[in-house]
Design a protein around this motif. Structure first.
Motif, PDB file in Angstrom:
ATOM      1  N   UNK A 148     -34.962  -3.210 -50.954  1.00 58.37           N
ATOM      2  CA  UNK A 148     -33.903  -2.201 -50.864  1.00 58.37           C
ATOM      3  C   UNK A 148     -34.386  -0.974 -50.098  1.00 58.37           C
ATOM      4  N   UNK A 149     -35.574  -0.495 -50.424  1.00 60.00           N
ATOM      5  CA  UNK A 149     -36.084   0.716 -49.781  1.00 60.00           C
ATOM      6  C   UNK A 149     -36.466   0.467 -48.331  1.00 60.00           C
ATOM      7  N   UNK A 150     -37.014  -0.718 -48.022  1.00 65.46           N
ATOM      8  CA  UNK A 150     -37.363  -1.024 -46.635  1.00 65.46           C
ATOM      9  C   UNK A 150     -36.102  -1.110 -45.769  1.00 65.46           C
ATOM     10  N   UNK A 151     -35.060  -1.726 -46.307  1.00 65.44           N
ATOM     11  CA  UNK A 151     -33.800  -1.798 -45.557  1.00 65.44           C
ATOM     12  C   UNK A 151     -33.250  -0.405 -45.307  1.00 65.44           C
ATOM     13  N   UNK A 152     -33.323   0.462 -46.308  1.00 70.96           N
ATOM     14  CA  UNK A 152     -32.821   1.824 -46.139  1.00 70.96           C
ATOM     15  C   UNK A 152     -33.642   2.589 -45.109  1.00 70.96           C
ATOM     16  N   UNK A 153     -34.962   2.432 -45.144  1.00 72.35           N
ATOM     17  CA  UNK A 153     -35.816   3.123 -44.177  1.00 72.35           C
ATOM     18  C   UNK A 153     -35.517   2.656 -42.755  1.00 72.35           C
ATOM     19  N   UNK A 154     -35.353   1.336 -42.586  1.00 72.57           N
ATOM     20  CA  UNK A 154     -35.039   0.808 -41.253  1.00 72.57           C
ATOM     21  C   UNK A 154     -33.674   1.302 -40.786  1.00 72.57           C
ATOM     22  N   UNK A 155     -32.695   1.349 -41.697  1.00 66.38           N
ATOM     23  CA  UNK A 155     -31.362   1.834 -41.326  1.00 66.38           C
ATOM     24  C   UNK A 155     -31.417   3.304 -40.921  1.00 66.38           C
ATOM     25  N   UNK A 156     -32.179   4.095 -41.653  1.00 70.13           N
ATOM     26  CA  UNK A 156     -32.328   5.519 -41.335  1.00 70.13           C
ATOM     27  C   UNK A 156     -32.923   5.695 -39.949  1.00 70.13           C
ATOM     28  N   UNK A 157     -34.011   4.979 -39.667  1.00 65.02           N
ATOM     29  CA  UNK A 157     -34.687   5.139 -38.384  1.00 65.02           C
ATOM     30  C   UNK A 157     -33.839   4.602 -37.235  1.00 65.02           C
ATOM     31  N   UNK A 158     -33.057   3.560 -37.474  1.00 63.86           N
ATOM     32  CA  UNK A 158     -32.209   3.042 -36.408  1.00 63.86           C
ATOM     33  C   UNK A 158     -31.072   3.999 -36.080  1.00 63.86           C
ATOM     34  N   UNK A 159     -30.607   4.766 -37.073  1.00 64.35           N
ATOM     35  CA  UNK A 159     -29.641   5.820 -36.768  1.00 64.35           C
ATOM     36  C   UNK A 159     -30.264   6.808 -35.791  1.00 64.35           C
ATOM     37  N   UNK A 160     -31.534   7.139 -36.014  1.00 67.57           N
ATOM     38  CA  UNK A 160     -32.224   8.019 -35.073  1.00 67.57           C
ATOM     39  C   UNK A 160     -32.294   7.379 -33.691  1.00 67.57           C
ATOM     40  N   UNK A 161     -32.661   6.091 -33.658  1.00 67.66           N
ATOM     41  CA  UNK A 161     -32.792   5.394 -32.376  1.00 67.66           C
ATOM     42  C   UNK A 161     -31.491   5.483 -31.558  1.00 67.66           C
ATOM     43  N   UNK A 162     -30.396   5.104 -32.215  1.00 72.91           N
ATOM     44  CA  UNK A 162     -29.147   4.995 -31.459  1.00 72.91           C
ATOM     45  C   UNK A 162     -28.466   6.338 -31.245  1.00 72.91           C
ATOM     46  N   UNK A 163     -28.625   7.280 -32.170  1.00 74.62           N
ATOM     47  CA  UNK A 163     -28.023   8.598 -31.968  1.00 74.62           C
ATOM     48  C   UNK A 163     -28.717   9.318 -30.807  1.00 74.62           C
ATOM     49  N   UNK A 164     -30.041   9.228 -30.742  1.00 73.93           N
ATOM     50  CA  UNK A 164     -30.744   9.867 -29.637  1.00 73.93           C
ATOM     51  C   UNK A 164     -30.487   9.131 -28.328  1.00 73.93           C
ATOM     52  N   UNK A 165     -30.322   7.819 -28.418  1.00 74.33           N
ATOM     53  CA  UNK A 165     -29.975   7.069 -27.211  1.00 74.33           C
ATOM     54  C   UNK A 165     -28.600   7.481 -26.701  1.00 74.33           C
ATOM     55  N   UNK A 166     -27.657   7.668 -27.624  1.00 75.62           N
ATOM     56  CA  UNK A 166     -26.333   8.147 -27.213  1.00 75.62           C
ATOM     57  C   UNK A 166     -26.456   9.515 -26.549  1.00 75.62           C
ATOM     58  N   UNK A 167     -27.279  10.407 -27.121  1.00 74.01           N
ATOM     59  CA  UNK A 167     -27.480  11.715 -26.502  1.00 74.01           C
ATOM     60  C   UNK A 167     -28.043  11.595 -25.099  1.00 74.01           C
ATOM     61  N   UNK A 168     -29.008  10.688 -24.916  1.00 74.81           N
ATOM     62  CA  UNK A 168     -29.574  10.477 -23.586  1.00 74.81           C
ATOM     63  C   UNK A 168     -28.512   9.963 -22.617  1.00 74.81           C
ATOM     64  N   UNK A 169     -27.718   8.999 -23.089  1.00 70.30           N
ATOM     65  CA  UNK A 169     -26.696   8.416 -22.215  1.00 70.30           C
ATOM     66  C   UNK A 169     -25.635   9.451 -21.856  1.00 70.30           C
ATOM     67  N   UNK A 170     -25.250  10.291 -22.798  1.00 69.37           N
ATOM     68  CA  UNK A 170     -24.264  11.333 -22.502  1.00 69.37           C
ATOM     69  C   UNK A 170     -24.801  12.300 -21.451  1.00 69.37           C
ATOM     70  N   UNK A 171     -26.052  12.719 -21.624  1.00 67.78           N
ATOM     71  CA  UNK A 171     -26.661  13.605 -20.630  1.00 67.78           C
ATOM     72  C   UNK A 171     -26.772  12.916 -19.281  1.00 67.78           C
ATOM     73  N   UNK A 172     -27.075  11.617 -19.319  1.00 66.22           N
ATOM     74  CA  UNK A 172     -27.193  10.867 -18.074  1.00 66.22           C
ATOM     75  C   UNK A 172     -25.860  10.832 -17.327  1.00 66.22           C
ATOM     76  N   UNK A 173     -24.775  10.630 -18.069  1.00 68.51           N
ATOM     77  CA  UNK A 173     -23.455  10.631 -17.439  1.00 68.51           C
ATOM     78  C   UNK A 173     -23.166  11.989 -16.806  1.00 68.51           C
ATOM     79  N   UNK A 174     -23.495  13.064 -17.509  1.00 64.45           N
ATOM     80  CA  UNK A 174     -23.249  14.396 -16.954  1.00 64.45           C
ATOM     81  C   UNK A 174     -24.077  14.641 -15.690  1.00 64.45           C
TER      82      UNK A 174
END
Length: 479
Positions: A148-174
């Motif tokens: 349970x805790x490992x799944x939660x940790x991976x989910x937390x870190x993947x939110x970081x992965x994709x949220x920062x990737x979205x930020x990069x992609x948005x800046x890239x579009x601009x």
């Protein structure tokens, strides 16, 4: 007209440089919830943990039932009986056939007490076997907690992965939008061809497609976070440090073999299987029991009654069972051997999992270092290409390619950082240390022995301990 257009070109490129600063800098929104808080929420909201805690309570009740087999049993029986019939016989004195009828009504009640004095040790062995199963189930619960805790940790870190990737992609579009405007302005003054404009526009379309894909990945990661943690991902703050781990793989393997819950559970399963062999062998031995009864019978018709009791010492034992008892022994031995084999497999799996977890961690650490260097070099390269493009020594395509390489390096660095964090928690899990207690999470401590201590003496519902148990069960039902 040429100078104003060139001025617009320089302004557009300057705005692009500002966007580049955003692109190459860390994307850091205003966070609030930490990884520890996410793990605490996952621990508190996990239906899987609740399911396995109920499974543990069921195993605790097996101990109570096994203990009850060692105690005397007191029961009562009662019945009301109406008997009637007709009879006939030939009377020689009367010289005829005489018939008569009878009806009786009576009631009886009996108290019966019985205890097994000797059963080849089966009852006591069964009690010990159920205790071993309880210990195995407790260890299984710890293993589930780690999942349970490992799944939660991976989910937390993947939110970081994709949220920062979205930020990069948005800046890239601009940034590319600025490049497209600059290419169009330069085309107007004849500095570039229509091909350069088309290349910039194509790159802009690709950047928008990549942004849509990144946003989709973030939505998927958000659903996984909701399932793993029990609440939507909002205001997450990246952990400042990773957990401390043993310095060498050898030390980690030794530590895992001392405390991993999978190994503990299997060790108790082996012990329970060995006790099962003794139970099967005990079935061949005689059973001795003592029974006492007392009863009252009353005739409703004439008021007669009788009362009395008996004490019986009985013994029984098998003579021939068609081979079933011997087969049961052989089956128990086979199950014991299977449990021992499984123990060997678990040992090897634990060592393998530790080695693989450390290998993944080392790879992710090496990737992070490499991508940090790549980002540094790509940043310098992009800045150089951009300046050369101002002087006409580079084309728009060169600028776009350098920018794309920088973007890819930044995205790869983010993924490597996330992979390193997840790999660290996978190492903790392989050691058996990814638990609420080991991580010092701010959650109510679950005591696996609390319910066991309440039911191990098999309390009656009307006893003081039984009343306390009822309150606990009602509280569990309200959660």
């Amino acid at each position: 007209m040429g100078k104003p257009v060139l001025g617009r070109i320089r302004n557009n490129m300057a705005r692009g440089a500002v966007c580049l600063v955003l692109l190459t800098g860390a994307v850091t929104p205003a966070w609030a919830d930490t990884l520890a808080e996410a793990l605490e929420a996952a621990y508190m909201n996990s239906g899987l943990l609740e399911q396995n805690r109920a499974t543990l309570r069921a195993a605790d009740e097996d101990v109570a039932q096994a203990l009850a087999e060692l105690r005397p049993v007191l029961r009562w029986t009662g019945n009301v009986q109406r008997s009637y019939g007709r009879s006939g016989s030939f009377s020689s004195s009367a010289g005829r056939f005489v018939q008569g009828g009878s009806v009786t009504n009576d009631a009886s009640i009996n108290l019966i007490a019985e205890i097994v004095l000797y059963a080849g040790g089966r009852n006591k062995l069964a009690l010990e076997a159920t205790k071993e199963q309880v210990l195995a189930t407790r260890a299984d619960l710890v293993a589930i907690e780690q999942q349970v805790l490992l799944r939660a940790a991976a989910a937390f870190m993947n939110i970081r992965r994709y949220s920062e990737t979205v930020g990069l992609r948005e800046n890239n579009v601009r940034v590319i939008q600025q490049e497209v405007r600059a290419a169009r302005d330069r085309f107007e003054v004849g500095e570039v061809t229509r091909t350069d404009v088309a290349l910039a526009e194509a790159r802009l379309a690709a950047a928008r497609a990549a942004l849509a894909a990144a946003q989709g990945d973030l939505l998927v990661a958000g659903e996984e976070y909701l399932a793993a943690v029990g609440k939507p991902p909002r205001n997450l703050i990246n952990p400042r440090s990773l957990p401390k781990l043993p310095g060498s793989v050898a030390d980690a393997k030794r530590q895992a073999l001392r405390q991993h819950p999978d190994l503990t559970a299997q060790q108790h399963s082996v012990t329970a299987a060995e006790l099962t062999i003794l139970i099967a062998e005990g079935a061949k031995k005689p059973t001795v029991s003592l029974q006492g009864s007392y009863g009252v019978t009353e005739d409703f018709d004439d008021g007669d009654f009788s009362h009395g009791g008996s004490i019986t010492l009985g013994a029984s034992g098998p003579i021939y069972s068609g081979g079933a008892l011997d087969s049961a022994v052989r089956k128990s031995v086979a199950n014991r051997d299977a449990a021992r084999g499984r123990l060997h497999v678990v040992l090897r799996q634990i060592e393998q999992n530790v080695g693989q977890a450390y290998a993944n961690l080392r790879v992710s650490q090496a990737n992070r270092t490499s991508f940090e260097e790549q980002v540094r070099a790509a940043t310098v390269a992009f800045q150089g290409v951009r300046e050369e493009a101002k002087l006409g020594a580079r084309t728009t395509l060169d600028v776009l390619d350098a920018e794309q390489e920088l973007l890819d390096a930044r995205a790869s660095l983010i993924s490597a950082q996330v992979d390193e964090a997840i790999a660290s928690y996978q190492v903790l899990s392989s050691l058996g240390l990814l638990t609420a207690e080991a991580l010092h999470l701010n959650v109510p401590v679950f005591d696996p022995a609390a319910y066991y201590n309440m039911v191990k003496t098999a309390p009656r519902a009307r006893s003081k301990q039984g009343a306390e148990l009822d309150r606990v069960l009602k509280a569990l039902g309200k959660e």
